[in-house]
Motif scaffolding. Structure first.
Motif, PDB file in Angstrom:
ATOM      1  N   TYR A  36       0.742  -1.140   0.153  1.00 45.44           N
ATOM      2  CA  TYR A  36       0.159   0.085  -0.017  1.00 45.44           C
ATOM      3  C   TYR A  36       0.727   1.323   0.111  1.00 45.44           C
ATOM      4  O   TYR A  36       1.803   1.474   0.725  1.00 45.44           O
ATOM      5  N   ALA A  37       0.394   2.189  -0.981  1.00 44.78           N
ATOM      6  CA  ALA A  37       1.364   3.331  -1.070  1.00 44.78           C
ATOM      7  C   ALA A  37       0.776   4.311   0.020  1.00 44.78           C
ATOM      8  O   ALA A  37      -0.518   4.643   0.023  1.00 44.78           O
ATOM      9  N   ASP A  67       0.099   7.097 -11.555  1.00 45.41           N
ATOM     10  CA  ASP A  67      -0.611   5.884 -10.753  1.00 45.41           C
ATOM     11  C   ASP A  67       0.355   4.725 -10.658  1.00 45.41           C
ATOM     12  O   ASP A  67      -0.072   3.548 -10.480  1.00 45.41           O
ATOM     13  N   THR A  68       1.617   4.910 -10.269  1.00 46.10           N
ATOM     14  CA  THR A  68       2.420   3.897 -10.008  1.00 46.10           C
ATOM     15  C   THR A  68       2.657   3.971  -8.619  1.00 46.10           C
ATOM     16  O   THR A  68       2.408   4.826  -7.829  1.00 46.10           O
ATOM     17  N   VAL A  69       3.303   2.785  -8.081  1.00 51.47           N
ATOM     18  CA  VAL A  69       3.598   2.652  -6.754  1.00 51.47           C
ATOM     19  C   VAL A  69       5.380   2.658  -6.686  1.00 51.47           C
ATOM     20  O   VAL A  69       6.024   1.819  -7.305  1.00 51.47           O
ATOM     21  N   LEU A  70       6.002   3.342  -5.879  1.00 50.86           N
ATOM     22  CA  LEU A  70       7.603   3.525  -5.606  1.00 50.86           C
ATOM     23  C   LEU A  70       7.726   2.761  -4.317  1.00 50.86           C
ATOM     24  O   LEU A  70       7.322   3.044  -3.221  1.00 50.86           O
ATOM     25  N   HIS A  71       8.481   1.562  -4.565  1.00 49.78           N
ATOM     26  CA  HIS A  71       9.215   0.688  -3.220  1.00 49.78           C
ATOM     27  C   HIS A  71      10.085   1.325  -3.004  1.00 49.78           C
ATOM     28  O   HIS A  71      11.326   1.166  -3.783  1.00 49.78           O
ATOM     29  N   VAL A  72      10.540   2.278  -2.132  1.00 50.46           N
ATOM     30  CA  VAL A  72      11.701   3.144  -1.834  1.00 50.46           C
ATOM     31  C   VAL A  72      12.462   2.228  -1.068  1.00 50.46           C
ATOM     32  O   VAL A  72      12.186   1.689  -0.020  1.00 50.46           O
ATOM     33  N   PRO A  73      13.748   2.222  -1.544  1.00 50.23           N
ATOM     34  CA  PRO A  73      14.803   1.207  -0.870  1.00 50.23           C
ATOM     35  C   PRO A  73      15.441   2.053   0.288  1.00 50.23           C
ATOM     36  O   PRO A  73      15.149   3.331   0.312  1.00 50.23           O
ATOM     37  N   VAL A  74      15.748   1.108   1.331  1.00 50.49           N
ATOM     38  CA  VAL A  74      16.275   1.839   2.483  1.00 50.49           C
ATOM     39  C   VAL A  74      17.642   2.266   1.981  1.00 50.49           C
ATOM     40  O   VAL A  74      18.315   2.004   1.224  1.00 50.49           O
ATOM     41  N   ALA A  75      18.358   3.146   2.860  1.00 48.84           N
ATOM     42  CA  ALA A  75      19.877   3.530   2.527  1.00 48.84           C
ATOM     43  C   ALA A  75      20.672   2.559   2.123  1.00 48.84           C
ATOM     44  O   ALA A  75      20.912   1.728   2.995  1.00 48.84           O
ATOM     45  N   GLY A  76      21.423   2.561   1.323  1.00 51.43           N
ATOM     46  CA  GLY A  76      22.545   1.718   0.736  1.00 51.43           C
ATOM     47  C   GLY A  76      22.089   0.232   0.188  1.00 51.43           C
ATOM     48  O   GLY A  76      23.033  -0.498  -0.200  1.00 51.43           O
ATOM     49  N   ALA A  77      20.848   0.083  -0.121  1.00 46.19           N
ATOM     50  CA  ALA A  77      20.216  -1.214  -0.478  1.00 46.19           C
ATOM     51  C   ALA A  77      20.663  -1.321  -2.064  1.00 46.19           C
ATOM     52  O   ALA A  77      20.831  -0.202  -2.955  1.00 46.19           O
TER      53      ALA A  77
END
Length: 240
Positions: A36-37, A67-77
């Motif tokens: 869920y965004a 209408d996309t969803v961004l899966h934000v990476p944790v730092a350094g991933a």
């Protein structure tokens, strides 16, 4: 190309196979997702993306362009390669708490009829709603009534209506600060209780439990004065 929102069909799906449409530091776009965004006061989901030879921790999912969803990476991933087949896996314990708290917020709305909602926010530990209300009920009475609704194990369902149908029933919109999204031609309604006389019925794009009994005991921990006619009601899952 919009991201297919698999959680709309099944909020209990914990993982899904998907293809990477694009990969960048600001977020990974998949063709479909169970994440869920962040929207409407509900945080975006966290979890992990796994693929052959690697994985990436997702700090939060947010809305992207078109209408996309961004899966934000944790730092350094490390990022998955574009076109890769991945398994998107939710931090389910975190999401399920959001589902329980969000459903409780709908129950709270049902106990304060006629008062507009001026704000709201869900966190892992608690949730709060702000009401345009000079004199709120006591936190003790709200706690008692909320737990009676939880114990009744009312079903929670959803259906879709048109913009025109919502315009014909404006009282279903409780939020004064945020209006239901329009433009797609349809709006999602969340119903608690039966068709005849539901406990609560209002537009909502968030995730919820299937029945109120899943929420468990809740407590109104405090009611705060945030302005002339603005009362903030904070909820917690009792004993957790």
């Amino acid at each position: 190309m919009p991201t297919e929102l698999a959680y709309r069909d099944d909020a209990y799906a914990r993982e899904i196979g998907a293809r990477v449409v694009s990969a960048a530091a600001e977020g990974i776009v998949l063709d479909r997702t169970v994440f869920y965004a962040r929207a409407g006061g509900q945080p975006g989901d966290a979890g992990v993306l796994r693929w052959a030879g690697g994985e990436m921790a997702v700090g939060e999912a947010i809305k992207g362009p078109d209408d996309t969803v961004l899966h934000v990476p944790v730092a350094g991933a490390s990022l998955p390669p574009e076109g890769a087949e991945v398994t998107a896996v939710l931090d389910w314990e975190r999401r399920y708490r959001f589902m329980r708290l969000h459903t409780t917020m709908h129950l709270l709305c049902s106990l304060i009829p006629g008062a507009g909602v001026t704000g709201g926010q869900i966190a892992v530990e608690k949730a709060r709603l702000d009401f345009d209300l000079p004199e709120p009920p006591t936190k003790e009475s709200l706690t008692e009534k909320l737990n009676a609704l939880v114990a009744a194990n009312h079903p929670v369902t959803d259906n879709w209506i048109t913009d025109a149908e919502l315009d014909a029933n404006p009282g279903m919109v409780r939020t004064l600060s945020v209006q239901p999204p329009r433009g797609s031609g349809r709006i999602r309604l969340v119903r608690i209780g039966g068709d005849g006389a539901p406990v609560d019925l209002q537009p909502c794009g968030g995730t919820h439990v299937r029945a109120t009994g899943e929420i468990g005991r809740v407590e109104v921990s405090k009611i705060e004065n945030k302005g002339k006619a603005n009362r903030r009601v904070t909820l917690v899952l009792a004993g957790e």
